[in-house]
Design an enzyme around this catalytic site. Structure first.
Site, PDB file in Angstrom:
ATOM      1  N   ARG A 145      19.463  -2.179  -6.942  1.00  0.00           N
ATOM      2  CA  ARG A 145      18.632  -2.856  -5.935  1.00  0.00           C
ATOM      3  C   ARG A 145      17.150  -2.726  -6.273  1.00  0.00           C
ATOM      4  NH1 ARG A 145      14.821  -1.100  -3.802  1.00  0.00           N
ATOM      5  NH2 ARG A 145      15.831   0.681  -2.835  1.00  0.00           N
ATOM      6  N   GLY A 202      35.008  16.713   2.037  1.00  0.00           N
ATOM      7  CA  GLY A 202      35.178  18.069   1.521  1.00  0.00           C
ATOM      8  C   GLY A 202      34.756  18.149   0.062  1.00  0.00           C
ATOM      9  N   GLU A 260       7.791   3.533  -2.188  1.00  0.00           N
ATOM     10  CA  GLU A 260       7.390   2.485  -1.232  1.00  0.00           C
ATOM     11  C   GLU A 260       6.828   3.110   0.046  1.00  0.00           C
ATOM     12  OE1 GLU A 260       7.470  -0.697  -1.704  1.00  0.00           O
ATOM     13  OE2 GLU A 260       8.930  -1.056  -3.314  1.00  0.00           O
TER      14      GLU A 260
HETATM   15  P1  TGC Z   1      -6.452   0.908   4.620  1.00  0.00           P
HETATM   16  O1  TGC Z   1      -7.911   1.198   4.753  1.00  0.00           O
HETATM   17  O2  TGC Z   1      -5.561   1.107   5.779  1.00  0.00           O
HETATM   18  O3  TGC Z   1      -6.254  -0.567   4.084  1.00  0.00           O
HETATM   19  C1  TGC Z   1      -6.973  -1.062   2.957  1.00  0.00           C
HETATM   20  C2  TGC Z   1      -7.053  -2.566   3.104  1.00  0.00           C
HETATM   21  O4  TGC Z   1      -5.745  -3.124   3.076  1.00  0.00           O
HETATM   22  C3  TGC Z   1      -5.459  -3.807   4.319  1.00  0.00           C
HETATM   23  N1  TGC Z   1      -4.070  -3.515   4.622  1.00  0.00           N
HETATM   24  C4  TGC Z   1      -3.088  -4.386   4.418  1.00  0.00           C
HETATM   25  N2  TGC Z   1      -3.113  -5.646   3.991  1.00  0.00           N
HETATM   26  C5  TGC Z   1      -1.932  -6.274   3.860  1.00  0.00           C
HETATM   27  N3  TGC Z   1      -0.761  -5.693   4.124  1.00  0.00           N
HETATM   28  C6  TGC Z   1      -0.704  -4.400   4.561  1.00  0.00           C
HETATM   29  N4  TGC Z   1       0.464  -3.796   4.787  1.00  0.00           N
HETATM   30  C7  TGC Z   1      -1.910  -3.692   4.720  1.00  0.00           C
HETATM   31  N5  TGC Z   1      -2.220  -2.432   5.109  1.00  0.00           N
HETATM   32  C8  TGC Z   1      -3.548  -2.342   5.044  1.00  0.00           C
HETATM   33  C9  TGC Z   1      -6.417  -3.214   5.311  1.00  0.00           C
HETATM   34  O5  TGC Z   1      -6.666  -4.110   6.368  1.00  0.00           O
HETATM   35  C10 TGC Z   1      -7.644  -3.006   4.444  1.00  0.00           C
HETATM   36  O6  TGC Z   1      -8.264  -4.264   4.222  1.00  0.00           O
HETATM   37  P2  TGC Z   1      -9.864  -4.381   4.018  1.00  0.00           P
HETATM   38  O7  TGC Z   1     -10.085  -5.837   3.871  1.00  0.00           O
HETATM   39  O8  TGC Z   1     -10.446  -3.766   5.264  1.00  0.00           O
HETATM   40  O9  TGC Z   1     -10.171  -3.593   2.784  1.00  0.00           O
HETATM   41  O10 TGC Z   1      -5.928   1.728   3.358  1.00  0.00           O
HETATM   42  P3  TGC Z   1      -5.791   3.279   3.146  1.00  0.00           P
HETATM   43  O11 TGC Z   1      -6.412   3.595   1.834  1.00  0.00           O
HETATM   44  O12 TGC Z   1      -6.241   4.047   4.364  1.00  0.00           O
HETATM   45  O13 TGC Z   1      -4.202   3.459   2.934  1.00  0.00           O
HETATM   46  C11 TGC Z   1      -3.287   3.068   3.848  1.00  0.00           C
HETATM   47  C12 TGC Z   1      -1.888   3.577   3.459  1.00  0.00           C
HETATM   48  C13 TGC Z   1      -1.829   5.082   3.396  1.00  0.00           C
HETATM   49  C14 TGC Z   1      -0.964   3.093   4.550  1.00  0.00           C
HETATM   50  C15 TGC Z   1      -1.477   2.970   2.110  1.00  0.00           C
HETATM   51  O14 TGC Z   1      -2.277   3.461   1.108  1.00  0.00           O
HETATM   52  C16 TGC Z   1      -0.049   3.239   1.771  1.00  0.00           C
HETATM   53  O15 TGC Z   1       0.824   2.486   2.194  1.00  0.00           O
HETATM   54  N6  TGC Z   1       0.272   4.302   0.953  1.00  0.00           N
HETATM   55  C17 TGC Z   1       1.589   4.512   0.416  1.00  0.00           C
HETATM   56  C18 TGC Z   1       1.610   4.139  -1.037  1.00  0.00           C
HETATM   57  C19 TGC Z   1       2.869   3.447  -1.445  1.00  0.00           C
HETATM   58  O16 TGC Z   1       3.656   2.999  -0.641  1.00  0.00           O
HETATM   59  N7  TGC Z   1       3.050   3.299  -2.734  1.00  0.00           N
HETATM   60  C20 TGC Z   1       4.160   2.563  -3.239  1.00  0.00           C
HETATM   61  C21 TGC Z   1       4.030   2.339  -4.715  1.00  0.00           C
HETATM   62  S1  TGC Z   1       5.125   1.101  -5.338  1.00  0.00           S
HETATM   63  C22 TGC Z   1       6.635   1.789  -5.263  1.00  0.00           C
HETATM   64  O17 TGC Z   1       6.859   2.840  -4.777  1.00  0.00           O
HETATM   65  C23 TGC Z   1       7.699   0.972  -5.841  1.00  0.00           C
HETATM   66  S2  TGC Z   1       9.253   1.683  -5.806  1.00  0.00           S
HETATM   67  C24 TGC Z   1      10.064   0.368  -6.414  1.00  0.00           C
HETATM   68  C25 TGC Z   1      11.507   0.417  -6.393  1.00  0.00           C
HETATM   69  O18 TGC Z   1      12.083   0.919  -7.402  1.00  0.00           O
HETATM   70  O19 TGC Z   1      12.134  -0.139  -5.445  1.00  0.00           O
HETATM   71  P1  FAD Z   2       2.166  12.484  -2.839  1.00  0.00           P
HETATM   72  O1  FAD Z   2       1.337  11.354  -2.394  1.00  0.00           O
HETATM   73  O2  FAD Z   2       1.505  13.546  -3.667  1.00  0.00           O
HETATM   74  O3  FAD Z   2       2.814  13.178  -1.557  1.00  0.00           O
HETATM   75  C1  FAD Z   2       3.385  14.496  -1.593  1.00  0.00           C
HETATM   76  C2  FAD Z   2       3.774  14.849  -0.149  1.00  0.00           C
HETATM   77  O4  FAD Z   2       2.586  14.884   0.666  1.00  0.00           O
HETATM   78  C3  FAD Z   2       4.693  13.821   0.501  1.00  0.00           C
HETATM   79  O5  FAD Z   2       5.627  14.500   1.301  1.00  0.00           O
HETATM   80  C4  FAD Z   2       3.763  13.000   1.370  1.00  0.00           C
HETATM   81  O6  FAD Z   2       4.420  12.440   2.497  1.00  0.00           O
HETATM   82  C5  FAD Z   2       2.762  14.049   1.788  1.00  0.00           C
HETATM   83  N1  FAD Z   2       1.469  13.469   2.172  1.00  0.00           N
HETATM   84  C6  FAD Z   2       0.653  12.695   1.424  1.00  0.00           C
HETATM   85  N2  FAD Z   2      -0.428  12.334   2.131  1.00  0.00           N
HETATM   86  C7  FAD Z   2      -0.281  12.901   3.358  1.00  0.00           C
HETATM   87  C8  FAD Z   2      -1.065  12.891   4.544  1.00  0.00           C
HETATM   88  N3  FAD Z   2      -2.192  12.178   4.628  1.00  0.00           N
HETATM   89  N4  FAD Z   2      -0.636  13.583   5.609  1.00  0.00           N
HETATM   90  C9  FAD Z   2       0.537  14.272   5.553  1.00  0.00           C
HETATM   91  N5  FAD Z   2       1.316  14.320   4.468  1.00  0.00           N
HETATM   92  C10 FAD Z   2       0.910  13.645   3.378  1.00  0.00           C
HETATM   93  N6  FAD Z   2       5.232   3.552  -7.827  1.00  0.00           N
HETATM   94  C11 FAD Z   2       4.805   2.358  -8.326  1.00  0.00           C
HETATM   95  O7  FAD Z   2       3.614   2.031  -8.275  1.00  0.00           O
HETATM   96  N7  FAD Z   2       5.701   1.494  -8.907  1.00  0.00           N
HETATM   97  C12 FAD Z   2       7.011   1.782  -9.020  1.00  0.00           C
HETATM   98  O8  FAD Z   2       7.789   0.960  -9.529  1.00  0.00           O
HETATM   99  C13 FAD Z   2       7.485   3.035  -8.524  1.00  0.00           C
HETATM  100  N8  FAD Z   2       8.786   3.387  -8.686  1.00  0.00           N
HETATM  101  C14 FAD Z   2       9.187   4.658  -8.351  1.00  0.00           C
HETATM  102  C15 FAD Z   2      10.466   5.105  -8.710  1.00  0.00           C
HETATM  103  C16 FAD Z   2      10.857   6.409  -8.411  1.00  0.00           C
HETATM  104  C17 FAD Z   2      12.216   6.879  -8.841  1.00  0.00           C
HETATM  105  C18 FAD Z   2       9.978   7.280  -7.713  1.00  0.00           C
HETATM  106  C19 FAD Z   2      10.387   8.670  -7.360  1.00  0.00           C
HETATM  107  C20 FAD Z   2       8.706   6.852  -7.373  1.00  0.00           C
HETATM  108  C21 FAD Z   2       8.289   5.552  -7.703  1.00  0.00           C
HETATM  109  N9  FAD Z   2       6.980   5.127  -7.443  1.00  0.00           N
HETATM  110  C22 FAD Z   2       6.533   3.911  -7.918  1.00  0.00           C
HETATM  111  C23 FAD Z   2       5.998   6.050  -6.891  1.00  0.00           C
HETATM  112  C24 FAD Z   2       6.119   6.285  -5.395  1.00  0.00           C
HETATM  113  O9  FAD Z   2       5.639   5.184  -4.678  1.00  0.00           O
HETATM  114  C25 FAD Z   2       5.349   7.571  -5.049  1.00  0.00           C
HETATM  115  O10 FAD Z   2       6.122   8.649  -5.550  1.00  0.00           O
HETATM  116  C26 FAD Z   2       5.109   7.708  -3.568  1.00  0.00           C
HETATM  117  O11 FAD Z   2       4.219   6.731  -3.096  1.00  0.00           O
HETATM  118  C27 FAD Z   2       4.554   9.108  -3.205  1.00  0.00           C
HETATM  119  O12 FAD Z   2       3.507   9.466  -4.048  1.00  0.00           O
HETATM  120  P2  FAD Z   2       3.532  10.916  -4.782  1.00  0.00           P
HETATM  121  O13 FAD Z   2       4.849  11.072  -5.441  1.00  0.00           O
HETATM  122  O14 FAD Z   2       2.312  11.019  -5.619  1.00  0.00           O
HETATM  123  O15 FAD Z   2       3.475  11.968  -3.609  1.00  0.00           O
END
Ligand code: TGC
Ligand code: FAD
Length: 390
Positions: free
Chosen positions: A96, A346, A370
């Site tokens: 997925r 089990g 994500e």
């Molecule tokens: P923040 O100041 O809240 O927002 C920055 C700018 O972005 C706008 N915005 C959005 N726009 C569109 N859609 C959304 N969902 C949006 N959320 C916020 C916001 O309005 C602002 O715009 P502007 O014009 O004012 O600049 O940003 P922040 O730096 O405080 O961070 C917010 C936070 C913590 C929620 C965000 O950084 C976050 O979601 N962190 C988690 C990181 C994450 O999810 N990483 C994923 C990496 S990719 C991955 O994991 C792929 S796995 C793939 C797989 O194998 O399935």
């Molecule tokens: P950190 O950000 O260091 O977090 C460590 C811990 O601290 C977590 O428990 C978190 O919840 C906590 N934490 C962080 N900030 C706060 C806060 N403000 N308050 C309280 N607690 C907090 N990324 C991509 O860009 N592309 C990909 O394709 C992708 N694929 C992935 C595939 C796998 C198998 C894995 C494991 C990860 C992948 N990721 C990808 C990365 C993934 O999105 C990150 O691992 C995730 O966003 C968390 O970041 P980190 O691992 O650096 O943890």
């Protein structure tokens, strides 16, 4: 490995689906039963991605199902996309992942923010799986907080020079292109399409994972990579652009987690009816019935949540916080069901004869990527109170 999957539908949620949705579910389900279930345990044990599935994923329409037909997609609605993710994750979260990265994190940004030339060049080939993509947001020092990213580029004539690195990138070891998020000289974030073969671009694989073992994960390293400016996505800059992609992928994961939960529940139910202890099937024992009843309750709630979210997505009114709620709830629900169903089996529950333990290990990644479980809670907290507690 066994595959006698019967999907639970306790609240007749099928009544809410169109005939097209049901056909898509049936064809994806059959493909998963035929092509994923029989081989996936071996690939997970070997820690190898079954690359031959890429072409088949393209054939079943799992790459960019909601992308318009003009660009090679199927032009389907968001519920169809969700149903596909549910069925594919029923087989394995790593497969997925491959489908959702290609759809929501590679095709989506090119479709939404790309030039017409970029769309025509990349989308049709991504839709068939002729080329594969990955999404580079996370860095070694910036995971939950991507706005702090240090990957950057400088202008040099018609090109940019890209430096930095990304970590934990699904599909990076074999991807043909990477949608990379990097800062320009003014610290503004842009999406850049980096192509394999560009000098200074390498993608080392990450080994020794206990989770998502049938999915390839790696780094993206940029050492003075010269990329033509025409590879920058022109339509949107700033962190909001990658966050929009994440909204799409997180929505798909909310459905995917239901697929895992249904598979675990189904396995536990069948096992409990067959396994006799103290002279009776263990299904006749109250403690096992409690587990099964609670699993079905949680699956039913999650099904309704994702279906309604899909309706909101179809109307383009789903908020990021609503998506966070569904991703967070449904992945947590699936993890709890994986743990409980493992106990129903089990000792057999720890073996590769059944899918539960692999699902459980996979979910440790799904609950982290994500946006972690806690980050989604903070997104909800922000939405409820107006106070940012990140
Ligand atoms: P923040 O100041 O809240 O927002 C920055 C700018 O972005 C706008 N915005 C959005 N726009 C569109 N859609 C959304 N969902 C949006 N959320 C916020 C916001 O309005 C602002 O715009 P502007 O014009 O004012 O600049 O940003 P922040 O730096 O405080 O961070 C917010 C936070 C913590 C929620 C965000 O950084 C976050 O979601 N962190 C988690 C990181 C994450 O999810 N990483 C994923 C990496 S990719 C991955 O994991 C792929 S796995 C793939 C797989 O194998 O399935
Ligand atoms: P950190 O950000 O260091 O977090 C460590 C811990 O601290 C977590 O428990 C978190 O919840 C906590 N934490 C962080 N900030 C706060 C806060 N403000 N308050 C309280 N607690 C907090 N990324 C991509 O860009 N592309 C990909 O394709 C992708 N694929 C992935 C595939 C796998 C198998 C894995 C494991 C990860 C992948 N990721 C990808 C990365 C993934 O999105 C990150 O691992 C995730 O966003 C968390 O970041 P980190 O691992 O650096 O943890």
């Amino acid at each position: 490995m066994n595959d006698n999957f019967i999907s639970p539908d306790f609240y007749q949620i099928d009544d809410l689906l169109s005939e097209e949705h049901k056909l898509i579910r049936e064809s994806t389900r059959q493909w998963v039963s035929k092509s994923v279930c029989p081989i996936i345990e071996d690939y997970a044990q070997k820690a190898e991605f079954p690359k031959h599935l890429v072409k088949e994923l393209g054939e079943v329409g799992a790459f960019g199902p909601y992308i318009p037909q003009k660009y090679g997609g199927a032009g389907l609605d968001q519920i169809s996309y969700g149903i596909m993710m549910q069925e594919i994750e029923r087989g394995d979260s790593g497969i997925r992942s491959t489908a959702s990265v290609q759809s929501s994190l590679v095709m989506f940004p090119i479709w939404k923010f790309g030039s017409e030339e970029q769309k025509m060049k990349f989308l049709p080939k991504l839709a068939t799986g002729e080329i594969m993509g990955c999404f580079g947001l996370t860095e070694p020092d910036h995971g939950s907080n991507p706005s702090g990213m240090t990957t950057n580029f400088k202008s040099d004539g018609d090109d940019i020079i890209l430096n930095g690195s990304k970590m934990w990138i699904s599909n990076s070891p074999f991807a043909d292109i990477a949608v990379v998020w990097a800062k320009d000289e003014n610290k503004r974030i842009h999406g850049v399409i980096v192509e394999r073969g560009m000098k200074g671009f390498t993608t080392p694989e990450t080994h020794n994972k206990w989770s998502l073992r049938a999915s390839a994960t790696g780094e993206l390293i940029f050492d003075n990579v010269r990329v033509p400016k025409k590879n920058i996505l022109p339509g949107k800059s700033g962190l909001g652009a990658p966050l929009m992609c994440l909204d799409s992928a997180r929505y798909g994961i909310s459905w995917g987690a239901i697929g895992v939960a249904m598979d675990c529940y189904n396995t536990a139910l069948k096992y409990s009816l067959e396994r006799v202890q103290f002279g009776k099937p263990i299904a006749a024992k109250q403690l096992q019935q409690k587990k099964l009843a609670e699993m079905l309750t949680e699956i039913t709630k999650a099904q309704l949540l994702s279906w309604k979210l899909g309706k909101l997505k179809n109307e383009d009114t789903a908020t990021s916080a609503q998506i966070s709620l569904a991703k967070r709830n449904n992945v947590d629900m699936a993890m709890n069901i994986a743990r409980e169903s493992r106990q129903v089996l089990g000792g057999m529950g720890i073996t590769g004869e059944f899918s539960i333990m692999r699902h459980m290990m996979n979910l440790e990644s799904v609950i982290t990527y994500e946006g972690t479980h806690d980050i989604h809670l903070l997104i909800l907290g922000h939405d409820i109170t107006g106070h940012n507690a990140f």
